[in-house]
Design a protein around this motif. Structure first.
Motif, short mmCIF file in Angstrom:
data_model
loop_
_atom_site.label_atom_id
_atom_site.label_comp_id
_atom_site.label_asym_id
_atom_site.label_seq_id
_atom_site.Cartn_x
_atom_site.Cartn_y
_atom_site.Cartn_z
N THR A 138 -1.15 11.95 -23.59
CA THR A 138 -0.94 12.75 -24.79
C THR A 138 0.47 12.47 -25.31
O THR A 138 1.45 12.51 -24.54
N GLY A 140 3.44 13.28 -28.24
CA GLY A 140 3.93 14.20 -29.25
C GLY A 140 4.47 13.46 -30.46
O GLY A 140 5.14 12.43 -30.32
N VAL A 170 -0.31 15.03 -30.54
CA VAL A 170 -0.08 16.46 -30.72
C VAL A 170 1.13 16.64 -31.63
O VAL A 170 2.21 16.10 -31.34
N LEU A 172 4.42 18.28 -32.98
CA LEU A 172 5.42 19.12 -32.34
C LEU A 172 6.62 19.46 -33.22
O LEU A 172 7.43 20.31 -32.85
N GLU A 180 10.84 20.31 -24.81
CA GLU A 180 10.18 21.11 -23.78
C GLU A 180 8.79 20.58 -23.45
O GLU A 180 8.35 20.67 -22.30
N ALA A 181 8.11 20.02 -24.46
CA ALA A 181 6.77 19.47 -24.20
C ALA A 181 6.83 18.31 -23.23
O ALA A 181 5.96 18.17 -22.35
N SER A 184 7.85 19.67 -19.65
CA SER A 184 6.80 20.43 -18.98
C SER A 184 5.57 19.60 -18.64
O SER A 184 4.71 20.06 -17.88
N LYS A 186 3.41 18.67 -20.93
CA LYS A 186 2.39 18.89 -21.97
C LYS A 186 2.09 17.58 -22.68
O LYS A 186 0.95 17.31 -23.07
N VAL A 187 3.11 16.77 -22.88
CA VAL A 187 2.95 15.42 -23.42
C VAL A 187 3.63 14.45 -22.46
O VAL A 187 4.52 14.83 -21.70
N GLN A 188 3.19 13.21 -22.50
CA GLN A 188 3.79 12.19 -21.65
C GLN A 188 4.66 11.20 -22.43
O GLN A 188 5.23 10.28 -21.86
#
Length: 364
Positions: A138, A140, A170, A172, A180-181, A184, A186-188
């Motif tokens: 995923t 961002g 995604v 952002l 932060e994504a 964390s 949430k995205v790579q």
């Protein structure tokens, strides 16, 4: 700033005796107002080619009182020119191509300033080291309409991946969310332009950057002007571009001086929240992203004349935009160029060594 997503006012210049020095001539005549719409929301340290001519008086020497107008995205800059609210626009090259190809607007290329500087930023210590490693990941992005996606999709296809199936995007925005994504998981990866990536690094991310081999062979940030303005006041076009060319040479010669001068003239854009040494490092990193693009654009456009725009480079961009269906019909780059006799030679008529020496001395 959101960089990736129509002035027909021209001011007549009275003929001057050929023997009269430019500075003396400018001093004897009132300065003429010129407005440049800039495709950003904040004129931070990353725009030395536009802010330094004001700080160093380069445009005043040419006889112009220039106002920089941050207006948002490139489309808004083009709209400001078409609406008569600005004589010039600093815009993404793709928008100039679209204006000519899709809308038939006579937007002209007055100066090449940058190259495509996007990258996919991933964790420097993580397992992603190539495009193939992005399969199933995923990523961002600023928005799902951001211009870098076309380059990213081409990058994936060239490496055997299907953008529609193998990678998820995604939106952002900017600021803390993309940072932060990535932290964390949430995205790579983060698909952004160079100045944005620099801001992520300033926030503490350690990043590895994946870049398409052809990306920096396409022009990007470009000084645009309407044909009516060129017809009415060609000498003004030369003067504005020359001021920007001199500022580019100055900033590349002494980046820290360019940073100091920007802080002095635009104190509200100075970063906060850290010790002075860290603040300097942050802004030098942000500025360097633009300086690298300016330097690469100089090479891309022939490596001889500062500000030169090589039609071959813009023809490559047109082909890419056709291939990626951003435009439906081709437009010849030669038709989009400012056509003033010996134009880029006139823009480059200044003492490069003297500008570099002034930068070394670092005095306004």
């Amino acid at each position: 700033m959101h960089r990736r997503s129509f002035a027909q006012l021209g001011l007549s210049l009275a003929a001057l005796p050929l023997a009269m020095p430019r500075r003396a001539a400018a001093a004897d005549k009132p300065l003429r107002k010129v407005r440049i719409a800039v495709s950003t929301t904040v004129l931070n340290v990353g725009y030395p080619m536009l802010t330094l001519p004001l700080t160093l008086g380069y445009w005043r020497e040419e006889g112009y009182d220039v106002e920089l107008m941050p207006v948002g995205a490139s489309l808004q800059s083009i709209q400001q020119m078409v609406g008569g609210n600005a004589e010039f626009g600093e815009v993404n090259a793709s928008v100039i191509v679209q204006a000519n190809s899709k809308n038939g607007l006579p937007v002209r290329i007055a100066m090449g300033n940058g190259v495509i500087d996007w990258s996919v930023a991933v964790d420097a210590n993580g397992p992603i080291t190539s495009a193939k490693d992005l399969k199933g990941k995923t990523i961002g992005v600023f928005s799902l309409a951001t211009g870098g996606i076309a380059y990213f999709n081409s990058f994936l296809r060239n490496n055997g991946l299907d953008p529609a199936k193998d990678v998820e995007l995604v939106p952002l925005g900017l600021g803390a969310p993309p940072i932060e994504a990535l932290r964390s998981g949430k995205v790579q990866g983060l698909l952004y332009w160079a100045a944005a990536i620099a801001s992520f690094e300033n926030a503490g991310l350690k990043l590895r950057k994946l870049v398409g081999e052809d990306w920096r062979q396409y022009p990007d940030y470009t000084l645009a002007v309407m044909q009516a303005t060129v017809d009415k006041d060609p000498e003004m076009v030369v003067g504005i571009a020359r001021g920007m060319a001199k500022a580019t040479v100055y900033a590349l010669a002494n980046p820290d001086c360019a940073r100091q001068l920007h802080w002095d003239r635009y104190p509200s854009t100075k970063p906060t929240g850290a010790d002075p040494e860290t603040l300097v490092r942050w802004d030098l990193n942000t500025q360097q992203a633009q300086l690298d693009s300016l330097k690469d654009a100089f090479t891309l456009n022939g490596g001889k004349l500062w500000g030169n725009a090589d039609p071959a480079a813009y023809d490559r961009l047109v082909k890419f935009m056709l291939d990626t269906k951003q435009i439906d019909k081709p437009v010849a780059a030669s038709s989009m160029m400012v056509k003033i006799p010996d134009y880029f030679e006139k823009v480059g008529r200044f003492d490069v060594a003297a500008v570099q020496a002034a930068a070394a001395a670092c005095k306004p």
